[in-house]
Every structure is written in C-alpha cells, then in structure tokens.
Design a protein around this motif. Sequence first.
Motif, short mmCIF file in Angstrom:
data_model
loop_
_atom_site.label_atom_id
_atom_site.label_comp_id
_atom_site.label_asym_id
_atom_site.label_seq_id
_atom_site.Cartn_x
_atom_site.Cartn_y
_atom_site.Cartn_z
N ASN A 102 0.69 -1.24 0.14
CA ASN A 102 -0.03 0.21 -0.04
C ASN A 102 0.76 1.37 -0.06
O ASN A 102 0.43 2.32 0.02
CB ASN A 102 -1.00 -0.02 1.20
N LYS A 111 -3.02 5.54 -0.64
CA LYS A 111 -2.75 5.33 -2.08
C LYS A 111 -3.95 6.07 -2.77
O LYS A 111 -5.11 5.73 -2.53
CB LYS A 111 -2.89 3.54 -1.89
N LYS A 116 1.39 3.55 -5.59
CA LYS A 116 1.73 3.49 -4.29
C LYS A 116 2.51 4.73 -4.09
O LYS A 116 3.44 4.97 -4.95
CB LYS A 116 2.20 2.31 -3.50
#
Length: 167
Positions: A102, A111, A116
């Motif tokens: 994430n 995110k 990410k």
Amino acid sequence: MKKSLMLYLFLLAILMNIFTYMFYSREVKFEKERYEKTTKRLRDSIGLVSSKLAESNYFTLENNENAQNYFDKSASGGKVILYEKLIPIVTEKLLDLNTNPNGNPYTGQDKIGPNKFIINKVKVLNHRWIIADFSNGEIWGEVLLKYFVNDNESIDFEVNQSLLYQK
C-alpha cells in the motif's frame, strides 16, 4: 650596392627580431594576467559554492553538534550511538518501508489510484527530525517525520506533517 643591400637586410633582421621579442614578451605578460584573473575568478566561485554548501547543510545532523551530543549517552550510563552510522541506518529503515504493497506508511498519504506512494529522498535534520520527498509517479509531496532511537536500537517513526503538490 651589395654592401648596402646586406646592410638593409641586416637592419631588417634586427627590426624583425626586436618586434618578435616585444610581441612574445607582451604575449607572455598578457597570458599571465589572464591566468591570474581566471584563477581569481575560479577561487571566488569555489568560495561561493563552498559557502552555499555550508549554508545548505546547516540543518543536518552532520553539522549540528547539539544534536550529535544527544546520542552521546555515556555521561548518563547509556550506550553511545555514532551519528555517522545512525544516518544510513535511519535512511535505510525508512526506505525499506517502500516495499509495503500500500506504499510507505510514513508518507502521510493513502494510496491514490493504482500507484503507491514511496519515499525517494531522505535528509536527517537533527536528532529528532527527518524531511523526506515522496511520490507515486504522478503526484509529488514532502513529509516531516519524527524519529526515535529506542534503547534496543530499534527506530520508530511518526508523521508530523505531510503535503502534496498540485499537478
């Protein structure tokens, strides 16, 4: 006639030698002055760059003696931590968190979209603060972090403030 021709050629050769000598002696003087001016300009440039570098590195752990003394716990019976070794360890631990699926949790951002957020650059400011640059490939931002070195030599991070730049 032959004697006067030789006399004229001899005088011409002497004049040519005098002019050649004057030309080359002044050329050497001119080149020496130009070299001195260039050297002075380069020294001034090096001095300016050195002062700008020292000014830009004012807020770093390497140049902050008070922050360095924070890690000298030998007076209180604690373990001494060398800041030269601490900076790469802190940076590495923070960058290792980029492998999280994430994104790095210490960017202070969730995110956004498929990409990410990961931290790109890290600068340890003193014994407590870190500033870092992060992005997800499209959006860029910066984060101000607190870090703590625990007694067991583990490092904890805490997001103080984070900001995103507009596209």
